[in-house]
Design an enzyme around this catalytic site. Structure first.
Site, PDB file in Angstrom:
ATOM      1  N   TYR A 208      -7.602  10.769 -17.905  1.00 33.59           N
ATOM      2  CA  TYR A 208      -6.357  10.704 -18.674  1.00 33.59           C
ATOM      3  C   TYR A 208      -6.464  11.366 -20.050  1.00 33.59           C
ATOM      4  O   TYR A 208      -5.763  10.978 -20.985  1.00 33.59           O
ATOM      5  CB  TYR A 208      -5.911   9.248 -18.833  1.00 33.59           C
ATOM      6  CG  TYR A 208      -5.393   8.653 -17.542  1.00 33.59           C
ATOM      7  CD1 TYR A 208      -4.071   8.832 -17.146  1.00 33.59           C
ATOM      8  CD2 TYR A 208      -6.240   7.945 -16.700  1.00 33.59           C
ATOM      9  CE1 TYR A 208      -3.606   8.316 -15.958  1.00 33.59           C
ATOM     10  CE2 TYR A 208      -5.787   7.421 -15.505  1.00 33.59           C
ATOM     11  CZ  TYR A 208      -4.460   7.606 -15.138  1.00 33.59           C
ATOM     12  OH  TYR A 208      -3.993   7.092 -13.953  1.00 33.59           O
ATOM     13  N   HIS A 339       5.717   5.018   5.073  1.00 35.76           N
ATOM     14  CA  HIS A 339       5.735   4.980   3.605  1.00 35.76           C
ATOM     15  C   HIS A 339       6.153   6.350   3.073  1.00 35.76           C
ATOM     16  O   HIS A 339       5.567   7.376   3.410  1.00 35.76           O
ATOM     17  CB  HIS A 339       4.363   4.608   3.066  1.00 35.76           C
ATOM     18  CG  HIS A 339       4.322   4.432   1.582  1.00 35.76           C
ATOM     19  ND1 HIS A 339       4.727   3.274   0.964  1.00 35.76           N
ATOM     20  CD2 HIS A 339       3.966   5.286   0.610  1.00 35.76           C
ATOM     21  CE1 HIS A 339       4.603   3.410  -0.337  1.00 35.76           C
ATOM     22  NE2 HIS A 339       4.136   4.626  -0.577  1.00 35.76           N
ATOM     23  N   ALA A 340       7.195   6.376   2.235  1.00 41.27           N
ATOM     24  CA  ALA A 340       7.763   7.643   1.763  1.00 41.27           C
ATOM     25  C   ALA A 340       6.755   8.435   0.936  1.00 41.27           C
ATOM     26  O   ALA A 340       6.063   7.878   0.084  1.00 41.27           O
ATOM     27  CB  ALA A 340       9.017   7.370   0.943  1.00 41.27           C
ATOM     28  N   HIS A 369      13.941  10.395  -5.649  1.00 42.47           N
ATOM     29  CA  HIS A 369      12.592  10.326  -6.217  1.00 42.47           C
ATOM     30  C   HIS A 369      11.639  11.288  -5.505  1.00 42.47           C
ATOM     31  O   HIS A 369      10.923  12.062  -6.150  1.00 42.47           O
ATOM     32  CB  HIS A 369      12.068   8.891  -6.105  1.00 42.47           C
ATOM     33  CG  HIS A 369      10.607   8.754  -6.390  1.00 42.47           C
ATOM     34  ND1 HIS A 369      10.118   8.437  -7.630  1.00 42.47           N
ATOM     35  CD2 HIS A 369       9.509   8.906  -5.586  1.00 42.47           C
ATOM     36  CE1 HIS A 369       8.800   8.399  -7.590  1.00 42.47           C
ATOM     37  NE2 HIS A 369       8.406   8.669  -6.357  1.00 42.47           N
ATOM     38  N   GLU A 370      11.610  11.246  -4.184  1.00 42.85           N
ATOM     39  CA  GLU A 370      10.658  12.078  -3.438  1.00 42.85           C
ATOM     40  C   GLU A 370      10.925  13.564  -3.646  1.00 42.85           C
ATOM     41  O   GLU A 370       9.989  14.355  -3.758  1.00 42.85           O
ATOM     42  CB  GLU A 370      10.700  11.723  -1.946  1.00 42.85           C
ATOM     43  CG  GLU A 370      10.191  10.333  -1.608  1.00 42.85           C
ATOM     44  CD  GLU A 370       8.776  10.065  -2.080  1.00 42.85           C
ATOM     45  OE1 GLU A 370       7.990  11.025  -2.202  1.00 42.85           O
ATOM     46  OE2 GLU A 370       8.463   8.892  -2.346  1.00 42.85           O
ATOM     47  N   HIS A 373       9.187  15.030  -6.589  1.00 45.37           N
ATOM     48  CA  HIS A 373       7.839  15.524  -6.326  1.00 45.37           C
ATOM     49  C   HIS A 373       7.885  16.957  -5.797  1.00 45.37           C
ATOM     50  O   HIS A 373       7.124  17.823  -6.237  1.00 45.37           O
ATOM     51  CB  HIS A 373       7.153  14.650  -5.274  1.00 45.37           C
ATOM     52  CG  HIS A 373       6.766  13.293  -5.736  1.00 45.37           C
ATOM     53  ND1 HIS A 373       6.014  13.058  -6.865  1.00 45.37           N
ATOM     54  CD2 HIS A 373       6.995  12.069  -5.192  1.00 45.37           C
ATOM     55  CE1 HIS A 373       5.798  11.762  -7.000  1.00 45.37           C
ATOM     56  NE2 HIS A 373       6.393  11.130  -6.001  1.00 45.37           N
ATOM     57  N   GLU A 397       5.197  10.779 -10.587  1.00 48.26           N
ATOM     58  CA  GLU A 397       6.075   9.687 -10.190  1.00 48.26           C
ATOM     59  C   GLU A 397       7.288   9.581 -11.105  1.00 48.26           C
ATOM     60  O   GLU A 397       8.389   9.236 -10.676  1.00 48.26           O
ATOM     61  CB  GLU A 397       5.301   8.365 -10.188  1.00 48.26           C
ATOM     62  CG  GLU A 397       4.164   8.302  -9.189  1.00 48.26           C
ATOM     63  CD  GLU A 397       4.618   8.492  -7.754  1.00 48.26           C
ATOM     64  OE1 GLU A 397       5.746   8.073  -7.419  1.00 48.26           O
ATOM     65  OE2 GLU A 397       3.854   9.079  -6.964  1.00 48.26           O
ATOM     66  N   HIS A 497      -1.069   0.783  -0.740  1.00 44.01           N
ATOM     67  CA  HIS A 497      -1.918   1.556  -1.636  1.00 44.01           C
ATOM     68  C   HIS A 497      -3.348   1.029  -1.731  1.00 44.01           C
ATOM     69  O   HIS A 497      -4.233   1.744  -2.219  1.00 44.01           O
ATOM     70  CB  HIS A 497      -1.274   1.608  -3.021  1.00 44.01           C
ATOM     71  CG  HIS A 497       0.064   2.288  -3.021  1.00 44.01           C
ATOM     72  ND1 HIS A 497       1.197   1.679  -2.517  1.00 44.01           N
ATOM     73  CD2 HIS A 497       0.448   3.516  -3.442  1.00 44.01           C
ATOM     74  CE1 HIS A 497       2.218   2.504  -2.630  1.00 44.01           C
ATOM     75  NE2 HIS A 497       1.805   3.612  -3.180  1.00 44.01           N
ATOM     76  N   TYR A 507       2.060   4.448 -11.189  1.00 47.81           N
ATOM     77  CA  TYR A 507       3.407   3.916 -11.024  1.00 47.81           C
ATOM     78  C   TYR A 507       3.841   3.118 -12.249  1.00 47.81           C
ATOM     79  O   TYR A 507       5.016   3.130 -12.616  1.00 47.81           O
ATOM     80  CB  TYR A 507       3.491   3.073  -9.754  1.00 47.81           C
ATOM     81  CG  TYR A 507       3.127   3.845  -8.513  1.00 47.81           C
ATOM     82  CD1 TYR A 507       3.976   4.822  -7.996  1.00 47.81           C
ATOM     83  CD2 TYR A 507       1.911   3.621  -7.868  1.00 47.81           C
ATOM     84  CE1 TYR A 507       3.630   5.540  -6.865  1.00 47.81           C
ATOM     85  CE2 TYR A 507       1.561   4.337  -6.733  1.00 47.81           C
ATOM     86  CZ  TYR A 507       2.426   5.303  -6.243  1.00 47.81           C
ATOM     87  OH  TYR A 507       2.074   6.025  -5.120  1.00 47.81           O
TER      88      TYR A 507
END
Length: 598
Positions: A208, A339-340, A369-370, A373, A397, A497, A507
């Site tokens: 990070y 799972h999307a 949302h998808e 990405h 995300e 997950h 998330y």
């Protein structure tokens, strides 16, 4: 969720190979090494991605075998490269080369140690864990119910006994995962230590652009900004559920039963909106589930509508292959991962989504949302191979999440789903509906990886995995299991997950960044009303600046990318707090005199 280069190659399991002893390498050698890596990954990318797609959309013995085989091969390469990258730690190189070297060292999710067979063993374990989740089923009311349908039952049922039954039976599936998970942790921890980390959790936190311990402190700081809002929401929900179910089911002096919140994992509570809704005044609240059905929406039309949001910002339409090759609905006659997730199979423009889309408000938002990405994946596809990703895994995300905030009544009117926008006296209802998703999720988004950090560090042992899980869920969420958990329970495995080995802190960060990005977009169009009323649909000026950030991929620290779009270099939850301020004021008044906390 997205599958990118990091997810398919660098985040795969890997065999640590000892670096050859050599004299201090030169900057020229470092540059040549990076060129070799990127050329090799360009060639390997498509094969690995297509096998992963096959496994996710056609689960059987052969697709499992293929995925395990390619993962074992790729992981040997991934950590061989990680160890070779370490050889250049003391070499003076350009900023771009240094960043790519760091990406190679830090972006492996599950490294395996040096011993023979470790990579293959780890790949087989992860494949079994993923398949065990995706093929899980329960028996309920004389029917066999697959995983995605259990989620629907949790949204629709209101009988506490039946909710407890579905909740408990689904967790029965994860018992079989525990030993594999224990073995996976042991192998991956050994691999992380060979790469120079104390444990796998420290390795994850190192990715990070800041010190791993400082990153952990940063997540606590962000949680501190939003905790008062969550605590007030939880208190209100507890009291309303008590009115619905009584003291025996919802005692006011205990955490809330996890199975009563309308979601298999109690991570979002939107399905119980009708039980906790505030007064709407003279304004009728919008029931998007009913509106979509009445408007004859189909999964395909939901997909096309979500695409139109992005094209309204000036982005190019999706390629024809997106619709030809995506899994938009669940195929008949075969096992798939429902799972999307969003995919980029050739790292250029073969972008797809994988969903088992139903016509409801949840999937309407999920589709927006998808596709976030997918548009992000295409935006950075001209970057060098190692920079095709996001600079902070919360970014990917947050992009789609930001778009979902713009699904306001004004937006629904613009696309013809509602004739009139409700008056402002219905805003509390709108905010409550949003909070049951965006705010209720925050502590869950935080604690999943906090649990894994404790597992990886050894603070939790296999004997205390489940107790530690529920201790964190009570501490952060104020919830409890509906029954005493058996000694062999592995309830974390009931969440995709965990067996899917997908880091989850992204998330939580995405929820914070979502509102931060959203406020920046609203500021750019000169929005002056309440933040929650802003929609930037059709704002090409936002799209231009937004795309400028997306195109950077992982070529620079996340602080630089954040500043490019928002003007600040620090993640900040104040935009989230501002968004929900009217609701917070109402909740504080409602909760006056109540027994809040847990």
């Amino acid at each position: 969720m997205t599958r990118t280069l990091a997810a398919t190659l660098l985040l795969s399991t890997a065999l640590c190979l000892p670096a050859a002893a050599a004299a201090k390498p030169s900057a020229r050698e470092a540059k040549a090494f990076i060129a070799e890596v990127e050329e090799n990954y360009e060639q390997l990318w498509e094969e690995a991605a297509r096998i992963a797609w096959l496994k996710a959309t056609y689960i059987n013995f052969d697709s499992n075998w293929l995925e395990a085989k390619i993962n074992a091969e790729l992981t040997e390469i991934a950590v061989e490269y990680a160890n070779r990258a370490k050889d250049f730690d003391d070499t003076r190189v350009s900023d771009d080369v240094r960043r790519k070297l760091n990406i190679l060292k830090q972006s492996i999710t599950l490294p395996a140690p040096t011993r023979d067979g470790a990579a293959s063993e780890l790949a087989a374990i992860t494949s079994r864990l993923d398949s065990a989740y995706s093929t899980g089923k329960i028996d309920f009311e004389d029917e066999v119910v697959p995983q995605n349908q259990t989620e629907i039952l949790m949204r629709q049922l209101r009988d506490p006994a039946k909710l407890e039954e579905v909740w408990t039976k689904w967790r029965g599936n994860s018992v079989q995962m525990k030993q594999d998970y224990v073995d996976m942790v042991e192998i991956a921890n050994a691999g992380a230590k060979e790469l120079g980390y104390d444990d796998l959790g420290q390795m994850w936190r190192s990715n990070y652009d800041m010190d791993p311990d400082a990153f952990a402190e940063e997540t606590d700081r962000l949680w501190g900004q939003v905790e008062p809002l969550y605590t007030n929401l939880q208190c209100h929900v507890k009291y309303r559920l008590n009115e619905e179910y009584g003291d025996e089911v919802v005692p006011l002096d205990q955490p809330i039963r996890a199975d009563l919140l309308g979601n298999m994992w109690a991570q979002s509570w939107g399905s119980i909106y009708d039980l906790v809704a505030p007064p709407t005044g003279d304004s009728e609240s919008i029931n998007l589930d009913e509106i979509l059905v009445a408007a004859d929406y189909t999964p395909l039309k939901i997909t096309q509508t979500a695409e139109s949001f992005f094209t309204s910002l000036g982005f190019d339409p999706l390629p024809d292959t997106f619709y030809e090759r995506s899994q938009i609905t669940k195929p008949e006659g075969r096992e798939v991962v429902c799972h999307a997730s969003a995919w980029n199979l050739d790292n250029v423009d073969d972008i797809r989504i994988k969903m088992c889309t139903e016509v409801n408000a949840d999937d309407f938002r999920t589709m927006h949302h998808e596709l976030g990405h997918n548009f992000y994946q295409r935006a950075y596809n001209k970057q060098p191979m190692l920079f095709r990703g996001d600079p902070n895994d919360g970014f990917h995300e947050a992009i789609g999440d930001m778009i979902t905030l713009s699904i306001t009544p004004e937006y629904l009117q613009q696309i013809g789903l509602v004739d009139e926008v409700p008056s402002a006296d219905g805003d509390l209802a709108l905010l409550m509906n949003e909070a049951l998703e965006g705010v209720a999720f925050l502590p869950f988004g935080l604690l999943v990886d906090k649990w894994r950090w404790q597992v990886f560090s050894g603070e939790l042992t296999p004997e205390t995995y489940n107790d530690g899980w529920w201790a964190l869920r009570e501490q952060y969420q104020g919830i409890r299991p509906p029954n005493e958990r058996p000694a062999d329970a592995f309830d974390p495995g009931a969440k995709y997950h965990i067996p899917g080995n997908t880091p989850y802190m992204r998330y939580f960060l995405a929820r914070v960044l979502q509102y931060q990005f959203y406020k920046a977009a609203c500021d750019q169009i000169g929005w002056e009303g309440p933040l929650h009323r802003c929609s930037f649909y059709g704002a090409e000026e936002v799209g231009e600046k937004f795309n400028a950030m997306l195109e950077k991929g992982n070529s620079q620290p996340w602080q630089d990318s954040l500043e490019l779009f928002t003007g600040t270099r620090e993640m900040d939850a104040s935009a989230l707090v501002e968004y929900y301020r009217p609701l917070m004021e109402w909740l504080e008044a409602e909760n006056e005199g109540r027994q809040c906390g847990w």
